[in-house]
Design an enzyme around this catalytic site. Sequence first.
Site, PDB file in Angstrom:
ATOM      1  N   TYR A 134       0.804  -1.050  -0.119  1.00 45.90           N
ATOM      2  CA  TYR A 134       0.080  -0.080  -0.027  1.00 45.90           C
ATOM      3  C   TYR A 134       0.875   1.176  -0.204  1.00 45.90           C
ATOM      4  CZ  TYR A 134       1.267   0.486   4.802  1.00 45.90           C
ATOM      5  OH  TYR A 134       2.091   0.733   6.097  1.00 45.90           O
ATOM      6  N   ASP A 145       2.386   7.106   4.707  1.00 42.75           N
ATOM      7  CA  ASP A 145       2.882   5.585   4.927  1.00 42.75           C
ATOM      8  C   ASP A 145       2.996   4.862   3.738  1.00 42.75           C
ATOM      9  OD1 ASP A 145       3.632   3.680   6.748  1.00 42.75           O
ATOM     10  OD2 ASP A 145       1.827   3.275   7.425  1.00 42.75           O
ATOM     11  N   TYR A 194      -8.770   8.247  11.145  1.00 42.91           N
ATOM     12  CA  TYR A 194      -8.437   8.534  12.488  1.00 42.91           C
ATOM     13  C   TYR A 194      -9.284   9.688  13.373  1.00 42.91           C
ATOM     14  CZ  TYR A 194      -4.487   5.786  11.299  1.00 42.91           C
ATOM     15  OH  TYR A 194      -3.540   4.814  10.859  1.00 42.91           O
ATOM     16  N   PHE A 212      -5.694   5.530  -0.166  1.00 41.65           N
ATOM     17  CA  PHE A 212      -5.000   4.415  -0.211  1.00 41.65           C
ATOM     18  C   PHE A 212      -4.950   3.941  -1.670  1.00 41.65           C
ATOM     19  CE2 PHE A 212      -5.551   4.685   4.482  1.00 41.65           C
ATOM     20  CZ  PHE A 212      -4.389   4.313   5.076  1.00 41.65           C
TER      21      PHE A 212
END
Length: 220
Positions: A134, A145, A194, A212
């Site tokens: 990812y 990330d 989040y 993502f």
Amino acid sequence: MAAREGQWSLEAVGDVPKKDLTAYLQENGTLEFLARHKLNGKLPNIAKARSKEELVAAYSDLIQTQCWATEADREADRAAQQMSRATLEENKQEEVAAPAAAAAPERKQFTLSTLKKGDKTNFPKKGDFVKIEYHGFLEDGTEFDTSWDSKKRRHNPLRFKMGAGKAIRGLEEALRVMSVGEKARVTIESDWAYGKKGMPEAKIPPNANLVFEVELVAID
């Protein structure tokens, strides 16, 4: 105080139409009197349900017991009826709303766009271990990330258990509808990411929607 007399004499009341006699009793008798003679309700229904003999007997009892309703009684009666109707309507609305709320599915808070098709056979479920590759981005394109190892120039797949709270909800829900080998672009609303707190250590601000690019590599 002199006893109040009725509109008709006891001898003549037998000739009064049932509907007129019922209306007179409902308009003039106290609530206790009406309940005792079962005269509460809609006029047409009561006039039909009660016999002429019952109505005459009730009229005679009204004259003898002097159970006349005062204007204060009538006002209290009207207020009670209005409150009862309001409560009934409120209960009906709650009865209608409750099943509707129970039946309404929770709104899905992610969108998925397939970039590469999977095998369309193997889909992860709760308790399965999955491996994914990812990249995670903020909506402005900032990458926060990734499983890509820039030094080794390859992915280090992330492995985790579905339903164990190891990934944000939006990502897990998206993976549930992806099959092995599928690659997709998934946009997740903040409530399934989040939320209000964000994730400061990853530089994810509060109430941030996330994007993502994820590939479901395997299900263990």
